[in-house]
Design a protein around this motif. Structure first.
Motif, short mmCIF file in Angstrom:
data_model
loop_
_atom_site.label_atom_id
_atom_site.label_comp_id
_atom_site.label_asym_id
_atom_site.label_seq_id
_atom_site.Cartn_x
_atom_site.Cartn_y
_atom_site.Cartn_z
N GLU A 1 3.25 1.36 -5.31
CA GLU A 1 2.99 0.45 -4.20
C GLU A 1 3.89 -0.79 -4.29
OE1 GLU A 1 1.17 1.07 -1.55
OE2 GLU A 1 0.83 3.06 -2.43
N TYR A 2 4.10 -1.28 -5.51
CA TYR A 2 4.99 -2.44 -5.68
C TYR A 2 6.41 -2.09 -5.26
CZ TYR A 2 7.93 -5.92 -7.93
OH TYR A 2 8.89 -6.88 -8.17
N MET A 3 6.93 -0.95 -5.74
CA MET A 3 8.30 -0.58 -5.40
C MET A 3 8.43 -0.23 -3.91
SD MET A 3 10.01 -1.21 -8.01
CE MET A 3 11.55 -0.66 -7.26
N LYS A 4 7.38 0.28 -3.33
CA LYS A 4 7.40 0.53 -1.89
C LYS A 4 7.59 -0.77 -1.12
CE LYS A 4 4.54 2.40 1.86
NZ LYS A 4 3.22 3.01 2.20
N SER A 5 6.91 -1.82 -1.56
CA SER A 5 7.03 -3.11 -0.88
C SER A 5 8.44 -3.69 -1.04
CB SER A 5 6.00 -4.10 -1.41
OG SER A 5 6.29 -4.49 -2.76
N ILE A 6 9.05 -3.51 -2.20
CA ILE A 6 10.43 -3.98 -2.41
C ILE A 6 11.40 -3.18 -1.54
CG2 ILE A 6 12.29 -4.19 -4.09
CD1 ILE A 6 10.06 -6.18 -4.56
N LYS A 7 11.22 -1.87 -1.50
CA LYS A 7 12.09 -1.01 -0.71
C LYS A 7 11.98 -1.37 0.78
CE LYS A 7 12.75 3.85 0.59
NZ LYS A 7 12.36 3.67 2.00
N GLU A 8 10.78 -1.65 1.26
CA GLU A 8 10.60 -1.97 2.67
C GLU A 8 11.32 -3.23 3.07
OE1 GLU A 8 6.37 -1.98 3.06
OE2 GLU A 8 6.25 0.19 3.48
N VAL A 9 11.36 -4.20 2.16
CA VAL A 9 12.12 -5.42 2.44
C VAL A 9 13.60 -5.08 2.56
CG1 VAL A 9 12.84 -7.67 1.56
CG2 VAL A 9 10.45 -6.94 1.33
N LEU A 10 14.12 -4.27 1.65
CA LEU A 10 15.53 -3.89 1.71
C LEU A 10 15.83 -3.06 2.95
CD1 LEU A 10 16.20 -2.87 -2.01
CD2 LEU A 10 16.96 -4.95 -0.84
N ASP A 11 14.88 -2.25 3.37
CA ASP A 11 15.09 -1.43 4.57
C ASP A 11 15.33 -2.26 5.81
OD1 ASP A 11 14.77 0.93 3.20
OD2 ASP A 11 12.66 1.19 3.73
N HIS A 12 14.79 -3.50 5.82
CA HIS A 12 14.86 -4.35 7.01
C HIS A 12 15.89 -5.46 6.88
CE1 HIS A 12 10.91 -2.37 7.54
NE2 HIS A 12 11.22 -2.43 8.81
N GLU A 13 16.67 -5.42 5.82
CA GLU A 13 17.72 -6.45 5.67
C GLU A 13 18.91 -6.12 6.58
OE1 GLU A 13 19.02 -7.23 1.71
OE2 GLU A 13 17.41 -8.66 1.36
#
Length: 229
Positions: free
Chosen positions: A217-229
């Motif tokens: 869940e933590y890495m999912k949240s990090i990935k989602e931020v990168l997905d929207h950069e």
């Protein structure tokens, strides 16, 4: 990249690497006197508290380690490890096979597709497992070791301001968690808990499952931020 980096991110990197390293050591081979000595001398009460939150079996195991003779503790846990995870144990039956393939194939076979997926990823980073034809790359300790490598790879990319490698490191960590560790750790843990193994390995199994579930869940949240950069 800047959106996911703050002081808490740096501390989380260290915490994740420490936890994955601990779990890797636990599952890769029977514990040794050297390892137990390091734990006894270097594990602070605060760190043991983190490891054993709501985990009475693991807490009591560390209490036993603190108060008992190292040689007897090593002998007991070696016997437990071999009886639970080793293909050559005395019963001829492995209560908790430590290979992903067993849990994702209908006939619980070894050397299935996860082995080749993991091998491909290791090789994509220019790495190769020693004795890869003897120890399948989907062994729990090797998957945990790969996570440690990826955490270090991502940290180095961050130090060098290499956005491409940083993103690659984050995405590969999420892939390892989502498509592999989180895919089979729960039934692996269930097998450990239903076996006659020691409280130490039952406690570590609970820690493994809880940590992987939280980390995906933590890495999912990090990935989602990168997905929207």
């Amino acid at each position: 990249m800047e959106k996911v980096i703050d002081q808490s991110y740096y501390s989380t990197i260290e915490e994740r690497e420490t936890m994955y390293t601990f779990l890797k050591v636990v599952f890769e081979a029977p514990l040794t006197i050297d390892t137990l000595t390091q734990w006894k001398e270097n594990f602070t009460p605060a760190f043991i508290d983190i490891l054993t939150i709501e985990n009475e079996a693991l807490y009591q195991s560390f209490e036993k380690l603190r108060n008992s003779d190292l040689e007897s503790f090593e002998a007991e846990e070696k016997a437990a490890y071999l009886a639970t995870f080793n293909v050559f144990n005395e019963s001829g039956h492995i209560p908790a096979p430590p290979w992903e393939s067993v849990y994702v194939t209908k006939d619980r076979t070894m050397f299935a597709e996860p082995v080749f997926q993991m091998r491909k990823q290791w090789e994509s980073f220019g790495m190769e497992i020693v004795n890869k034809h003897r120890v399948p790359e989907d062994h729990i300790s090797i998957e945990l070791e790969f996570m440690c490598y990826l955490i270090d790879f991502t940290r180095e990319a961050l130090r060098l301001s290499n956005k491409e490698n940083f993103v690659r490191g984050i995405y590969t960590q999420f892939w390892l968690l989502k498509d592999h560790l989180n895919h089979w750790v729960k039934p692996f843990t269930r097998d450990i808990l239903s076996s006659d193994t020691s409280d130490f390995y039952k406690g570590v199994a609970k820690l493994l499952q809880l940590f992987v579930e939280e980390d995906v869940e933590y890495m999912k949240s990090i990935k989602e931020v990168l997905d929207h950069e």
